[in-house]
Scaffold this active site. Structure first.
Site, PDB file in Angstrom:
ATOM      1  N   LYS A 258      37.462  43.956 -23.168  1.00 56.71           N
ATOM      2  CA  LYS A 258      38.428  43.200 -22.169  1.00 56.71           C
ATOM      3  C   LYS A 258      39.793  43.298 -22.299  1.00 56.71           C
ATOM      4  O   LYS A 258      40.346  42.893 -23.525  1.00 56.71           O
ATOM      5  CB  LYS A 258      37.857  41.511 -22.494  1.00 56.71           C
ATOM      6  CG  LYS A 258      36.389  41.335 -21.956  1.00 56.71           C
ATOM      7  CD  LYS A 258      36.462  40.080 -20.941  1.00 56.71           C
ATOM      8  CE  LYS A 258      35.006  40.019 -20.366  1.00 56.71           C
ATOM      9  NZ  LYS A 258      35.176  40.462 -18.978  1.00 56.71           N
ATOM     10  N   ARG A 333      25.848  43.468 -13.449  1.00 56.78           N
ATOM     11  CA  ARG A 333      25.209  44.227 -12.160  1.00 56.78           C
ATOM     12  C   ARG A 333      24.249  45.070 -12.815  1.00 56.78           C
ATOM     13  O   ARG A 333      23.121  45.272 -12.352  1.00 56.78           O
ATOM     14  CB  ARG A 333      26.300  45.123 -11.513  1.00 56.78           C
ATOM     15  CG  ARG A 333      26.837  46.082 -12.189  1.00 56.78           C
ATOM     16  CD  ARG A 333      28.241  46.589 -11.422  1.00 56.78           C
ATOM     17  NE  ARG A 333      29.476  45.640 -11.521  1.00 56.78           N
ATOM     18  CZ  ARG A 333      30.532  45.819 -10.781  1.00 56.78           C
ATOM     19  NH1 ARG A 333      30.709  46.949  -9.994  1.00 56.78           N
ATOM     20  NH2 ARG A 333      31.273  44.943 -10.972  1.00 56.78           N
TER      21      ARG A 333
HETATM   22  N1  BES Z   1      31.619  38.564 -16.830  1.00 50.89           N
HETATM   23  C1  BES Z   1      32.673  39.218 -16.290  1.00 50.89           C
HETATM   24  C2  BES Z   1      33.264  38.542 -15.052  1.00 50.89           C
HETATM   25  C3  BES Z   1      33.881  37.108 -15.282  1.00 50.89           C
HETATM   26  C4  BES Z   1      35.490  36.896 -15.181  1.00 50.89           C
HETATM   27  C5  BES Z   1      33.358  36.105 -15.639  1.00 50.89           C
HETATM   28  C6  BES Z   1      36.034  35.944 -15.358  1.00 50.89           C
HETATM   29  C7  BES Z   1      33.700  34.674 -15.495  1.00 50.89           C
HETATM   30  C8  BES Z   1      35.314  34.549 -15.656  1.00 50.89           C
HETATM   31  C9  BES Z   1      31.995  40.475 -15.857  1.00 50.89           C
HETATM   32  O1  BES Z   1      31.133  41.160 -16.559  1.00 50.89           O
HETATM   33  C10 BES Z   1      33.184  41.485 -15.835  1.00 50.89           C
HETATM   34  O2  BES Z   1      33.818  41.921 -16.812  1.00 50.89           O
HETATM   35  N2  BES Z   1      33.606  41.961 -14.628  1.00 50.89           N
HETATM   36  C11 BES Z   1      34.736  43.028 -14.255  1.00 50.89           C
HETATM   37  C12 BES Z   1      33.997  44.080 -13.596  1.00 50.89           C
HETATM   38  C13 BES Z   1      35.075  45.356 -13.611  1.00 50.89           C
HETATM   39  C14 BES Z   1      35.224  45.942 -14.905  1.00 50.89           C
HETATM   40  C15 BES Z   1      34.435  46.164 -12.530  1.00 50.89           C
HETATM   41  C16 BES Z   1      35.779  42.070 -13.770  1.00 50.89           C
HETATM   42  O3  BES Z   1      35.680  41.499 -12.931  1.00 50.89           O
HETATM   43  O4  BES Z   1      37.037  42.630 -14.230  1.00 50.89           O
HETATM   44 ZN    ZN Z   2      31.821  42.498 -18.248  1.00 55.43          ZN
END
Ligand code: BES
Ligand code: ZN
Ligand code: ZN
Length: 481
Positions: A258, A333
């Site tokens: 992250k 996903r």
């Molecule tokens: N778990 C996260 C999404 C999320 C963000 C949940 C904030 C709760 C609060 C998800 O797995 C993620 O990291 N999504 C990415 C997708 C991207 C890499 C295409 C995102 O939203 O940045």
């Molecule tokens: Zn994620």
């Protein structure tokens, strides 16, 4: 603290009272002196005061004047919020029990006040040692002609199930691994009467759920896949309803760690979809609703350990499609896709998935609603959105045009797990659409499942969003409304 809710036909002079009034006549019946009645009238003349509190030392009395307003989503939500203020005052005075006296002619208000009280009374104390600072309030009684015994029971089941979902979200990974979550869900199933079947890593491999296995590759803890089922003898639906919940027990992002400062801190919430599905099926089973419903929970953490998938890896999913993993943080996903593909075997009436899927959903509409999209027909969407207004677990529908799917093209595989720089919530939904062959709705709860600051009766941490929304949706189906 859990709040038990019971109907009553009487109250005593020492009971704390919450009076729901259309007018301010006859308040002396409730043990208020003339001076107190005058005070109440004066205070309520100022429309800025939502209600009046009288602290009579051995009890508290709250007077809420609703008037003759027809019930509306705003009135219900305002009443829940008043319940949340009232429960804080009751707890400050160390009061254990209170009676809601419903003197209204409209339905739903005593339920809403009870919701605000019970949900505002929630605490997560599982990891506090020493003196437990439990709230004092543990019971509310409702005296009302607008609520049947069965409805009061359903209210209790619903609220208890919201608290279960909140607890699951609030548990950190140090307790709630995939395996532990499966065990907790199985224990709950025994208690509430729904079936739980747990698939371990071996069975997940046999089923060739390549998405779940790929996400799990960087972890030392095995994945799990829970199948929940409630199927009473008499049901209103021939084909089952299926709920799918994203169960990433912690999301580090994997090797695509992250990137944004602090964005990992709240990622114990990434199994919020699985928690909500558990809560909904629990509430349905406790209430013995005549509905055949199945819950599917793909569970794993997402870590960058030894054998973790790397960007550009190609994996084969449960439905045999290949996916190029361009970002290991778009893991939700991948596990959902396997569960959605598995759901085909049930020939479902409707599948609804819930997932903390994209930061993009949160960025677009904040915590005021979850993002809805999918292929189910307009009438179903209308009914679900209406339940969203009634419960204040609102839904904002996003477009779902085919063009969005074009962003998911890969040079080497059937699909990429990454869309472009815009419309991230929708491209995530479009990715999932490749794995279904039934009417389907996708609810992105990234903005609503977890709060970093309290918002009235929604506490900091897990909110249990979606339990009341979907319970009410299925209650209407059970009642053939
Ligand atoms: N778990 C996260 C999404 C999320 C963000 C949940 C904030 C709760 C609060 C998800 O797995 C993620 O990291 N999504 C990415 C997708 C991207 C890499 C295409 C995102 O939203 O940045
Ligand atoms: Zn994620
Ligand atoms: Zn995630």
């Amino acid at each position: 603290m859990r709040t038990s809710i019971n109907l009553t036909s009487s109250f005593s002079a020492s009971d704390s009272l919450i009076l729901l009034q259309s007018d301010l006549l006859g308040l002396d019946k409730f043990g208020l002196s003339k001076a107190e009645v005058d005070h109440v009238k004066k205070q309520l003349k100022d429309k800025a005061n939502p209600f009046v509190t009288l602290n009579q030392y051995n009890r508290m009395v709250f007077v809420i004047q609703i008037g003759d307003k027809a019930s509306s989503p705003k009135l219900l939500e305002d009443t829940r919020k008043n319940g949340n203020i009232i429960v804080a005052q009751l707890n400050t005075q160390k009061i254990k029990s209170a009676v809601v006296v419903d003197n209204l002619k409209i339905q739903g208000i005593s339920t809403a006040i009870a919701e605000g009280i019970a949900l505002g009374n929630y605490q997560f104390l599982n990891h506090k040692t020493g003196k437990q600072k439990d709230n004092s309030l543990s019971q509310i009684k409702i005296k009302s002609d607008n609520l049947t015994k069965a409805e009061a029971g359903q209210l209790q089941n619903q609220l208890d199930s919201v608290l279960i979902a909140r607890d699951l979200v609030n548990e950190p990974l140090s307790y709630l691994t995939a395996d532990q979550m499966a065990k907790d869900v199985a224990k709950l199933g025994k208690k509430s009467g729904f079936k739980v079947h747990i698939l371990g890593k071996k069975q997940i491999s046999t089923l060739k759920m390549g998405g779940i296995l790929a996400v799990n590759k960087g972890s030392v803890d095995p994945p799990a896949f829970c199948i929940l089922e409630w199927k009473p003898k008499k049901v209103v639906n021939k084909k089952p309803y299926v709920l799918v919940g994203k169960g990433v027990v912690f999301d580090t992002g994997g090797l695509s760690l992250k990137p944004t400062p602090n964005s990992m801190d709240m990622m114990k919430c990434d199994m919020g979809g699985a928690a909500t599905v558990t809560g909904v099926i629990n509430a349905i089973a406790l209430s013995k609703l005549p509905i055949h419903i199945i819950g599917l929970l793909p569970l794993t953490d997402n870590r960058p350990g030894g054998n973790a998938i790397v960007p550009s890896d190609v994996i084969t999913m449960h439905n045999k499609m290949t996916v190029e993993v361009m970002n290991t943080d778009a893991e939700g996903r991948l596990i959902l896709a396997d569960a959605l593909s598995y759901a085909k075997k049930y020939k479902p009436e409707l599948v609804i998935d819930l997932a903390t899927l994209t930061g993009s959903a949160h960025a677009a509409i904040g915590a005021q609603a979850s993002v809805l999209m999918g292929t189910a027909d307009e009438e179903i969407k209308f009914r679900l959105k209406n339940c969203g207004l009634k419960t204040h677990e609102r839904l904002a529908e996003f477009p779902f045009w085919d063009e969005y799917g074009e962003q998911l093209k890969s040079d080497v595989a059937d699909l990429s797990n990454m869309g472009g720089p815009t419309a991230g919530a929708i491209t995530a939904g479009k990715f999932l659409e490749n794995f279904i062959d039934y009417p389907w709705l996708h609810i992105d709860i990234a903005g609503t499942a977890f709060l970093t600051a309290p918002d009235s009766y929604r506490p900091k941490g897990g909110t249990g969003y979606g339990v009341r929304l979907l319970y009410n949706f299925f209650l209407d189906i059970a009642n053939k409304k």
